[in-house]
Scaffold this active site. Structure first.
Site, mmCIF file in Angstrom:
data_model
loop_
_atom_site.group_PDB
_atom_site.id
_atom_site.type_symbol
_atom_site.label_atom_id
_atom_site.label_comp_id
_atom_site.label_asym_id
_atom_site.label_seq_id
_atom_site.Cartn_x
_atom_site.Cartn_y
_atom_site.Cartn_z
ATOM 1 N N THR A 247 0.965 -1.133 0.016
ATOM 2 C CA THR A 247 0.126 -0.018 -0.068
ATOM 3 C C THR A 247 0.896 1.192 0.024
ATOM 4 O O THR A 247 0.521 2.301 -0.738
ATOM 5 C CB THR A 247 -0.940 0.070 1.231
ATOM 6 N N ILE A 274 0.449 -6.550 10.530
ATOM 7 C CA ILE A 274 0.540 -7.170 11.652
ATOM 8 C C ILE A 274 2.094 -8.003 11.364
ATOM 9 O O ILE A 274 2.360 -8.208 12.729
ATOM 10 C CB ILE A 274 -0.155 -8.323 12.113
ATOM 11 N N ASP A 275 2.287 -7.969 10.298
ATOM 12 C CA ASP A 275 3.699 -8.606 10.245
ATOM 13 C C ASP A 275 4.934 -7.810 10.775
ATOM 14 O O ASP A 275 5.971 -8.404 10.869
ATOM 15 C CB ASP A 275 4.032 -8.969 8.848
ATOM 16 N N GLU A 374 4.272 -18.667 9.080
ATOM 17 C CA GLU A 374 3.920 -19.328 8.072
ATOM 18 C C GLU A 374 5.075 -18.995 6.995
ATOM 19 O O GLU A 374 5.086 -20.070 5.798
ATOM 20 C CB GLU A 374 2.762 -18.463 7.528
HETATM 21 N N1 LIG Z 1 4.482 -1.887 -5.789
HETATM 22 C C1 LIG Z 1 3.354 -1.536 -6.051
HETATM 23 N N2 LIG Z 1 2.849 -0.146 -6.744
HETATM 24 C C2 LIG Z 1 1.575 0.181 -6.566
HETATM 25 N N3 LIG Z 1 0.613 -0.492 -5.947
HETATM 26 C C3 LIG Z 1 0.909 -1.456 -5.101
HETATM 27 C C4 LIG Z 1 2.405 -2.329 -5.025
HETATM 28 N N4 LIG Z 1 2.248 -3.324 -4.338
HETATM 29 C C5 LIG Z 1 1.113 -3.256 -3.965
HETATM 30 N N5 LIG Z 1 0.288 -2.495 -4.365
HETATM 31 C C6 LIG Z 1 -1.225 -2.309 -4.162
HETATM 32 O O1 LIG Z 1 -1.230 -1.953 -2.550
HETATM 33 C C7 LIG Z 1 -2.337 -2.652 -1.952
HETATM 34 C C8 LIG Z 1 -2.163 -3.386 -0.990
HETATM 35 O O2 LIG Z 1 -0.927 -4.368 -1.289
HETATM 36 P P1 LIG Z 1 -0.792 -5.560 -0.516
HETATM 37 O O3 LIG Z 1 -1.787 -6.501 -0.893
HETATM 38 O O4 LIG Z 1 0.693 -6.182 -0.941
HETATM 39 O O5 LIG Z 1 -1.023 -5.435 0.983
HETATM 40 P P2 LIG Z 1 -0.061 -4.601 2.055
HETATM 41 O O6 LIG Z 1 -0.437 -3.128 1.841
HETATM 42 O O7 LIG Z 1 1.327 -4.785 1.764
HETATM 43 O O8 LIG Z 1 -0.426 -5.133 3.320
HETATM 44 P P3 LIG Z 1 -0.267 -6.420 4.125
HETATM 45 O O9 LIG Z 1 0.878 -7.285 3.273
HETATM 46 O O10 LIG Z 1 0.133 -6.124 5.373
HETATM 47 O O11 LIG Z 1 -1.502 -7.165 4.049
HETATM 48 C C9 LIG Z 1 -2.961 -3.543 -3.247
HETATM 49 O O12 LIG Z 1 -4.247 -2.951 -3.915
HETATM 50 C C10 LIG Z 1 -1.968 -3.370 -4.429
HETATM 51 O O13 LIG Z 1 -2.459 -3.600 -5.597
HETATM 52 O O1 LIG Z 2 -5.096 -14.289 3.014
HETATM 53 P P1 LIG Z 2 -4.719 -12.903 2.883
HETATM 54 O O2 LIG Z 2 -5.885 -11.914 3.180
HETATM 55 O O3 LIG Z 2 -4.295 -12.793 1.687
HETATM 56 O O4 LIG Z 2 -3.606 -12.528 4.046
HETATM 57 C C1 LIG Z 2 -2.382 -13.152 4.490
HETATM 58 C C2 LIG Z 2 -1.100 -12.553 4.583
HETATM 59 O O5 LIG Z 2 -1.563 -11.192 5.098
HETATM 60 C C3 LIG Z 2 -0.714 -10.942 6.242
HETATM 61 O O6 LIG Z 2 -1.495 -11.309 7.478
HETATM 62 C C4 LIG Z 2 -0.209 -9.590 6.358
HETATM 63 O O7 LIG Z 2 -1.167 -8.724 6.250
HETATM 64 C C5 LIG Z 2 0.385 -12.147 6.301
HETATM 65 O O8 LIG Z 2 0.725 -12.252 7.526
HETATM 66 C C6 LIG Z 2 -0.274 -13.100 5.698
HETATM 67 O O9 LIG Z 2 0.525 -13.916 4.939
#
Ligand SMILES: Nc1ncnc2c1ncn2[C@@H]1O[C@H](COP(=O)(O)OP(=O)(O)OP(=O)(O)O)[C@@H](O)[C@H]1O
Ligand SMILES: O=P(O)(O)OC[C@H]1O[C@](O)(CO)[C@@H](O)[C@@H]1O
Ligand SMILES: [Mg+2]
EC number: 2.7.1.11
Length: 522
Positions: A247, A274-275, A374
């Protein structure tokens, strides 16, 4: 308001003030303070912080805003709206008339206040990297009635999301008189594919008691142009983006696009995961709550393990690339005999392997508790199942094999083949339970501070920043710094040593595996 300090530099000693007076590129007058450029400071990327291709006059991706001072002092500053929009008017901060804050002596943050990235320093060390201190500024860049804010939550769930949403809405309303706040439905894709919802202090009043996010969330669906078009079309001028590492990367690109279009829109990131894998900040919100819930699963595993002969309680916890939840839940519980995380490779078979250790522990104790993140041992699982490691979720995150089930089976197979010992293995997989809960008390307070810091920053015209505590003090951190790497457990660090001494597990490192000797200690 007489009791509020208005003098720039009132909080720091005169000598230090003289050495630290900074002029932030084009955003020097951001809070109306005395920002005269001192000759002992230099800005390596002079101008407005954005580089130009000289012959074509084209702007490329903005450079980091760095300022240097005496004794190796560096400020890694965040962008300001005035860096790319000239002659923006400023207004007195409405908080100066707010009775709730009138008793605070030094309420407004001094323009020169910064937060050190490292606070344990050798006496001869240079002063090092600093970030701009978060908090309310004397002058703001938005009139309350002109603000149209929006909030979006992206990525996986995390305890405290609703508290952050609530406190942004209430912070904007109660502190700055901002009435118009929109909720974006279902993550980034909601900007262009869903209707928005209006958020008021009344509508968010009780949401902090619930887990999840009232706005909904998603992975994938990121489209810069469509998102920024939607921001522009809706007249949004403050964007609060709550989410993890993916994000924040998306937020950085949104900020760049907004800057390129020259829009007066502040983009503030609030790190969520949470990670705990976001670097620079002390800890991410919801982490404590998740660890507390994880500990309950470990307690159950311990009860099961101690109630049966050769009982093994195995708990799988979240942690895709970073084992912080597993490490902290293990340290908190003290019932764990072995903790396996992605950062610490292990072997299963042979001398020094996990199976040998389990046998030894059962002989000594009659039971054992294992915690596995995991993301641990993924190479072992993929190799053994000949499974592809290329599968990804909608955001591009690697989809993991179920190491918990796999390792349970391997342990059972080992002891049944060996026929020397009958084991009783109970596998507990609390997965989503640890992140779907509401935040605990300390996370609730933490979420409030994050939300308020983000609001103060956006109102003061800062943009392109992530907010978070650095050594206990909230700061505005450039997106680049939180996006450049992932926070990981350092297995040469004291915290991992504490864990090893609590579990008594072997390091599982064979003599030819080495770890990098440098690392910070905690
Ligand atoms: N490099 C990137 N550039 C632009 N948007 C991105 C990028 N990586 C991820 N996103 C967008 O950000 C949003 C959230 O990304 P992701 O699902 O990886 O979760 P996160 O923010 O890393 O949270 P978490 O991993 O803690 O669940 C998604 O809508 C995804 O498309
Ligand atoms: O099953 P989902 O919603 O993709 O999320 C799993 C992942 O999201 C996290 O909780 C990070 O938000 C990781 O620990 C886990 O691998
Ligand atoms: Mg992530």
């Amino acid at each position: 308001m007489g009791s509020m300090s208005t003098g720039v530099g009132a909080a720091i000693a005169p000598a230090a003030t003289a050495a630290l007076k900074l002029r932030s590129l084009a955003g020097a007058e951001a809070d109306g303070g005395d920002h005269s450029l001192k000759k002992n400071l230099s800005c390596p990327n002079s101008g407005n912080g954005f580089s130009k291709l000289p012959s074509m006059g084209l702007e490329i991706h903005s450079k980091p805003k760095m300022l240097t001072g005496d004794f190796g002092y560096t400020l890694e500053d965040v962008p300001h709206l005035s860096d790319f929009i000239p002659d923006l008017p400023t207004y007195p901060n409405p908080l100066q008339d707010n009775p709730a804050y009138s008793a605070v002596r030094q309420f407004f943050v001094d323009y020169d206040d910064t937060v050190a990235e490292k606070i344990v320093v050798h006496k001869d060390a240079v002063r090092g990297v600093h970030f701009r201190r978060a908090g309310p500024r004397q002058r703001v860049f938005f009139e309350s009635d002109d603000v149209q804010a929006c909030i979006v939550t992206c990525g996986g769930l995390c305890p405290g999301l609703n508290t952050v949403i609530r406190e942004i809405v209430c912070g904007l309303n109660h502190m700055y008189g901002v009435k118009r706040v929109l909720g974006i439905d279902g993550g980034y894709r909601g900007f262009y594919s869903k209707n928005t919802v209006s958020l008021t202090p009344k509508s968010v009043n009780d949401i902090h008691k619930r887990g999840g996010t009232v706005l909904g969330t998603s992975r994938g669906g990121y489209d810069t142009k469509k998102i920024v078009d939607s921001i522009q079309d809706r007249g949004i001028n403050q964007v609060y983006i709550i989410g993890g590492d993916g994000t924040q990367k998306g937020a950085a690109v949104i900020f760049e696009e907004i800057r390129k279009r020259g829009l007066k829109v502040a983009v503030a990131g609030i790190p969520k995961t949470i990670d705990n894998d976001i670097p620079v900040i002390d800890k991410s919100f919801g982490f404590d709550s998740a660890v507390e819930e994880a500990e309950r699963a470990i307690t159950a595993a311990h009860v099961e393990a101690t109630s049966f002969e050769n009982g093994i309680g195995l708990v799988k916890l979240m942690g895709r690339y970073s084992g912080f939840i597993a490490m902290y839940a293990t340290l908190a519980s003290r019932d764990v005999d072995c903790c396996l995380i992605p950062e610490s490779p292990f072997i299963l078979e042979g001398p020094g392997g996990l199976l040998e250790y389990i046998q030894k522990r059962l002989k000594e104790n009659g039971h054992m508790v294992i915690v596995i993140a995991e993301g641990a041992g993924q190479e072992l699982v993929s190799e053994s199942l000949r499974a592809s490691t290329a599968q990804q979720d909608a955001s591009g995150n690697r989809l993991l094999q179920d190491v918990g089930l796999w390792i349970s089976q391997r342990i059972k197979d080992h002891f049944s083949k060996q026929r020397k010992m009958t084991i009783n293995l109970k596998y507990i997989d609390p997965t989503y339970m640890i992140r779907a809960i509401p935040s605990n008390a300390s996370d609730n307070v933490y979420c409030t501070l994050l939300a308020q810091s983000a609001v103060h920053g956006a109102m003061a015209g800062y943009t392109g920043f992530t907010v978070g505590p650095v050594n206990g003090r909230h700061a505005y951190i450039p997106f680049d710094r939180v996006n450049e790497k992932q926070n990981k457990v350092v297995i040469t660090d004291r915290m991992w040593a504490r864990l090893l001494s609590s579990t008594n597990q072997p390091s599982f490192l064979s003599s030819n595996q080495t770890v990098s000797p440098h690392q910070t200690t905690s």
